[in-house]
Design a protein around this motif. Structure first.
Motif, PDB file in Angstrom:
ATOM      1  N   ARG A   1       6.404  -6.480  -6.595  1.00 40.98           N
ATOM      2  CA  ARG A   1       5.473  -5.348  -6.672  1.00 40.98           C
ATOM      3  C   ARG A   1       4.193  -5.801  -7.371  1.00 40.98           C
TER       4      ARG A   1
ATOM      5  N   VAL B   1       4.123  -3.430  -2.301  1.00 38.56           N
ATOM      6  CA  VAL B   1       5.441  -4.050  -2.442  1.00 38.56           C
ATOM      7  C   VAL B   1       5.596  -5.035  -1.284  1.00 38.56           C
TER       8      VAL B   1
ATOM      9  N   ALA C   1       4.116  -0.515   1.329  1.00 36.08           N
ATOM     10  CA  ALA C   1       5.462  -1.101   1.236  1.00 36.08           C
ATOM     11  C   ALA C   1       5.742  -1.853   2.532  1.00 36.08           C
TER      12      ALA C   1
END
Length: 396
Positions: free
Chosen positions: A201, A195, A155
Motif C-alpha cells: 500500500r 494498493v 486497488a
C-alpha cells in the motif's frame, strides 16, 4: 486668516493643480508653466501649496493609479458640493474647508490602504504567491489514459484490473496492459492512494509520479518514484522490493517508510519500522534503523543519517503537517505542493534561517492553513489574500 494662507489654499483646492501633482502630463505641464509665466506674482503661493501638498506623503508605488483617480473624483465632487453651499462672500472659509477636506481625505486614503499593505510594501521582507489552475490525476496503462478531477484510491488485483474510487464515491474499473509499466501521475494539489498487486500500500503526495507493473514477475518487485510517497511494503522473502529514484534506490526488507524525492528539495528516506538499505552509484549499501532519516547529497552521492520524529514526515497522509524547527521556506514548499500554489522563493527574500514549530490541519480552507502557518512561525508574520494572490510578510 492671513491673506497669504488664503492664496496658497486656493491652489490646493484647484482641481487641475491636484491632477498636475498626482498625474502630471505634457498638457498639464504646459498649462501650469504658462500660468506661472503669465502670473509671476503667484509663484510663492504655488510653491507653498506644493510644499503643503508634499506633506501628505502619498507615493505612487503604494496606491494604484485607479485608486488615486477614484479618490480625486470623490474629493473634487466634495469640493464642488461644498462651494455650492457657500456664499461667494465666504470664499475664504470655503477655501480653507476645502483644503482641509483635501488634506484629510488624502491622509485618510493613505492610512486606509497602508493599514493592510504597508508592512509588505514598505520592505522586501515578503513572499508573494498565487493559486495555480488545477490539473487532473492521470492513470496511464499502455495507450489508455484515464483522468480524475478529485483525489482517488486504486486497488490492483491479480487479474490486472485496477479498481478506482474517487472522493465523489465514483467507481471505475480499468484493464491494465500485461507487459507494460503503468504510470500514476498526481499533480500538485492532489493526492492518491494505491494498493499494488502484491498487497503493498502506498500513499502518493502532491506532485508525484509512480511507475509500476500490472503484476510483479521475476525475482524482484520494482517501482519508480518521482515526488513523495509513504509506503507499507507487503512482506515477501522470495522477492525483494525496490524503489528507484533519480539518484539512488531503496531495497526493502518488509517495512514502512517515507521517501521524498522532489526536484529542488532535499531528497530523503525516513524509516518508520522494519529495515531498508540505500544505495547510490558506486557507494556501499547504507542500512537505516527505525526513526532514522537519510538525507541524500546529489553532489557526493552519499547519505547523512540522523534520528528524527517520524510523525513529522508522515503526517501529511493523515491530513496534517507537523513542523519542528522547520525552515519557513521548506514549510511553504510543502504547502505549495499540497495546495497547488506558486511562491517567489528568490534570493532577495529574507525568510532564510527562520523556522516554524507546530501542527497545521490540511483543510480545504486555504485561509485557515496560511493563517495557522503564520501563528506557528518563529517571527511575527501576517497573511493576506487578494483574489488568487497570496502575501506573507513580516509584521513590524
Amino acid at each position: 486668516m492671513r491673506k497669504e494662507n488664503t492664496d496658497f489654499v486656493r491652489f490646493l483646492k484647484e482641481e487641475t493643480f491636484i491632477e498636475w501633482k498626482l498625474f502630471p502630463t505634457d498638457e498639464l505641464d504646459v498649462y501650469w508653466n504658462e500660468f506661472i509665466k503669465n502670473h509671476p506674482e503667484e509663484w510663492n503661493n504655488i510653491e507653498m501649496a506644493e510644499k503643503h501638498f508634499r506633506k501628505v506623503n502619498i507615493s505612487s508605488h503604494k496606491i494604484p493609479p485607479e485608486v488615486k483617480r477614484d479618490a480625486i473624483k470623490r474629493m473634487e465632487h466634495s469640493i464642488q458640493k461644498l462651494n455650492r453651499k457657500r456664499n461667494i462672500r465666504r470664499f475664504t472659509y470655503a477655501a480653507v474647508a476645502s483644503a482641509v477636506v483635501l488634506v484629510l481625505s488624502l491622509l485618510y486614503i493613505q492610512k486606509a490602504i497602508d493599514h493592510s499593505e504597508q508592512d509588505f510594501i514598505a520592505s522586501t521582507d515578503y513572499i508573494v504567491g498565487n493559486e495555480l489552475d488545477s490539473e487532473d490525476i492521470l492513470f496511464i496503462s499502455g495507450d489508455k489514459t484515464a483522468s480524475f478531477h478529485k483525489n482517488i484510491s486504486i486497488a490492483i488485483n491479480g487479474d490486472r484490473v485496477a479498481r478506482v474510487r474517487s472522493e465523489l464515491n465514483e467507481d471505475k474499473q480499468i484493464s491494465l496492459e500485461q507487459n507494460t509499466r503503468n504510470k500514476l501521475i498526481v499533480p500538485y494539489g492532489k493526492r492518491s492512494e494505491i494498493v499494488l498487486s502484491d498487497g503493498t500500500r502506498a500513499w502518493l503526495n502532491s506532485g508525484s509520479i509512480l511507475e509500476f507493473p500490472s503484476v510483479f514477475s521475476g525475482n524482484t518487485r520494482e517501482v519508480f518514484l518521482s515526488g513523495e510517497m509513504y509506503i507499507e511494503v507487503a512482506a515477501d522473502k522470495r522477492k525483494s522490493f525496490y524503489v528507484h529514484t533519480s539518484g539512488y534506490k531503496v531495497k526493502v526488507y518488509g517495512t514502512k517508510f517515507n521517501i521524498s524525492n522532489y526536484p529542488g528539495s532535499p531528497s530523503s528516506v525516513v524509516l518508520v519500522e522494519g529495515s531498508v538499505a540505500l544505495q547510490s552509484a558506486e557507494k556501499e549499501e547504507l542500512f537505516l534503523l527505525p526513526e532514522e532519516q537519510a538525507l541524500y547529497s546529489e553532489e557526493t552521492g552519499a547519505f547523512d543519517t540522523r534520528k528524527v520524529d517520524v510523525n513529522s514526515f508522515i503526517s501529511w497522509k493523515n491530513g496534517y503537517l507537523s513542523f519542528e524547527d522547520t525552515p519557513m521556506i521548506e514549510a511553504l514548499k510543502q504547502i505549495e505542493r499540497y495546495y497547488n500554489l506558486s511562491f517567489n522563493f528568490g534570493d532577495d527574500v529574507s525568510f532564510h534561517g527562520l523556522t516554524c514549530t507546530g501542527k497545521i490541519i490540511l483543510s480545504d480552507n486555504l485561509d485557515n492553513v496560511m493563517t495557522a502557518l503564520t501563528l506557528i512561525s518563529s517571527t511575527n508574520y501576517k497573511y493576506k489574500k487578494e483574489n488568487r494572490l497570496i502575501y506573507i510578510y513580516k509584521e513590524y
